[in-house]
Design a protein around this motif. Structure first.
Motif, PDB file in Angstrom:
ATOM      1  N   ALA A   9       0.686  -1.509  -0.429  1.00 54.74           N
ATOM      2  CA  ALA A   9       0.080   0.070  -0.101  1.00 54.74           C
ATOM      3  C   ALA A   9       0.757   1.530   0.031  1.00 54.74           C
ATOM      4  CB  ALA A   9      -0.841  -0.060   1.313  1.00 54.74           C
ATOM      5  N   SER A  11       3.640   1.640  -1.709  1.00 58.14           N
ATOM      6  CA  SER A  11       4.407   1.590  -2.667  1.00 58.14           C
ATOM      7  C   SER A  11       4.139   3.198  -3.955  1.00 58.14           C
ATOM      8  CB  SER A  11       4.227   0.987  -4.023  1.00 58.14           C
ATOM      9  OG  SER A  11       2.981   1.072  -4.705  1.00 58.14           O
ATOM     10  N   GLN A  12       3.294   4.037  -2.851  1.00 55.26           N
ATOM     11  CA  GLN A  12       3.015   4.888  -4.449  1.00 55.26           C
ATOM     12  C   GLN A  12       3.827   6.348  -3.678  1.00 55.26           C
ATOM     13  OE1 GLN A  12      -1.611   5.711  -3.101  1.00 55.26           O
ATOM     14  NE2 GLN A  12      -1.469   6.088  -5.216  1.00 55.26           N
ATOM     15  N   ILE A  13       4.487   6.089  -2.195  1.00 51.44           N
ATOM     16  CA  ILE A  13       4.746   7.352  -1.657  1.00 51.44           C
ATOM     17  C   ILE A  13       6.408   6.529  -1.017  1.00 51.44           C
ATOM     18  CG2 ILE A  13       2.840   7.945  -0.214  1.00 51.44           C
ATOM     19  CD1 ILE A  13       3.727   6.681   2.839  1.00 51.44           C
ATOM     20  N   LYS A  16       8.570   8.700  -2.614  1.00 55.85           N
ATOM     21  CA  LYS A  16       8.794  10.244  -1.932  1.00 55.85           C
ATOM     22  C   LYS A  16       9.932  10.203  -1.010  1.00 55.85           C
ATOM     23  CE  LYS A  16       7.769  12.931  -4.972  1.00 55.85           C
ATOM     24  NZ  LYS A  16       8.500  13.845  -6.052  1.00 55.85           N
ATOM     25  N   ILE A  76       3.652  14.629  -0.056  1.00 56.53           N
ATOM     26  CA  ILE A  76       2.877  12.914   0.647  1.00 56.53           C
ATOM     27  C   ILE A  76       2.107  12.681   1.105  1.00 56.53           C
ATOM     28  CG2 ILE A  76       4.092  11.302   2.666  1.00 56.53           C
ATOM     29  CD1 ILE A  76       6.931  12.053   1.773  1.00 56.53           C
ATOM     30  N   ILE A  79      -1.300  12.521  -1.075  1.00 60.24           N
ATOM     31  CA  ILE A  79      -1.853  11.170  -1.287  1.00 60.24           C
ATOM     32  C   ILE A  79      -2.586  10.356  -0.009  1.00 60.24           C
ATOM     33  CG2 ILE A  79      -0.712   8.869  -1.132  1.00 60.24           C
ATOM     34  CD1 ILE A  79       2.132   9.998  -2.881  1.00 60.24           C
TER      35      ILE A  79
END
Length: 79
Positions: A9, A11-13, A16, A76, A79
């Motif tokens: 979960a 992986s998006q942030i 960054k 961040i 998100i």
């Protein structure tokens, strides 16, 4: 970091956060360079203008890094 690396979960942030950590390290290095420039100038009894110029150059880099950190934190936060 270990939690983020193991969590699908996050992986998006993760990229960054890694960028944030790298920029924070660079910021700390720049702050130390700024401090060293001022101390060296005074130890060598350099002129005030020369010390100010050396410190100002580092201060500009620090300001740019801080803005980059703020941008990453804002991203961040979204998100």
């Amino acid at each position: 970091m270990a939690f983020l690396q193991s969590s699908p979960a996050a992986s998006q942030i993760l990229p960054k956060v890694e960028e944030l950590v790298a920029k924070e390290r660079e910021l700390q290095e720049r702050l130390m360079t700024k401090h060293s420039a001022a101390v060296d100038g005074y130890e060598k009894k350099s002129g005030g203008r020369e010390i100010e110029n050396r410190v100002a150059a580092q201060q500009q880099k620090i300001a740019a890094l801080r803005q980059g950190l703020e941008d990453i934190l804002e991203f961040i936060g979204e998100i």
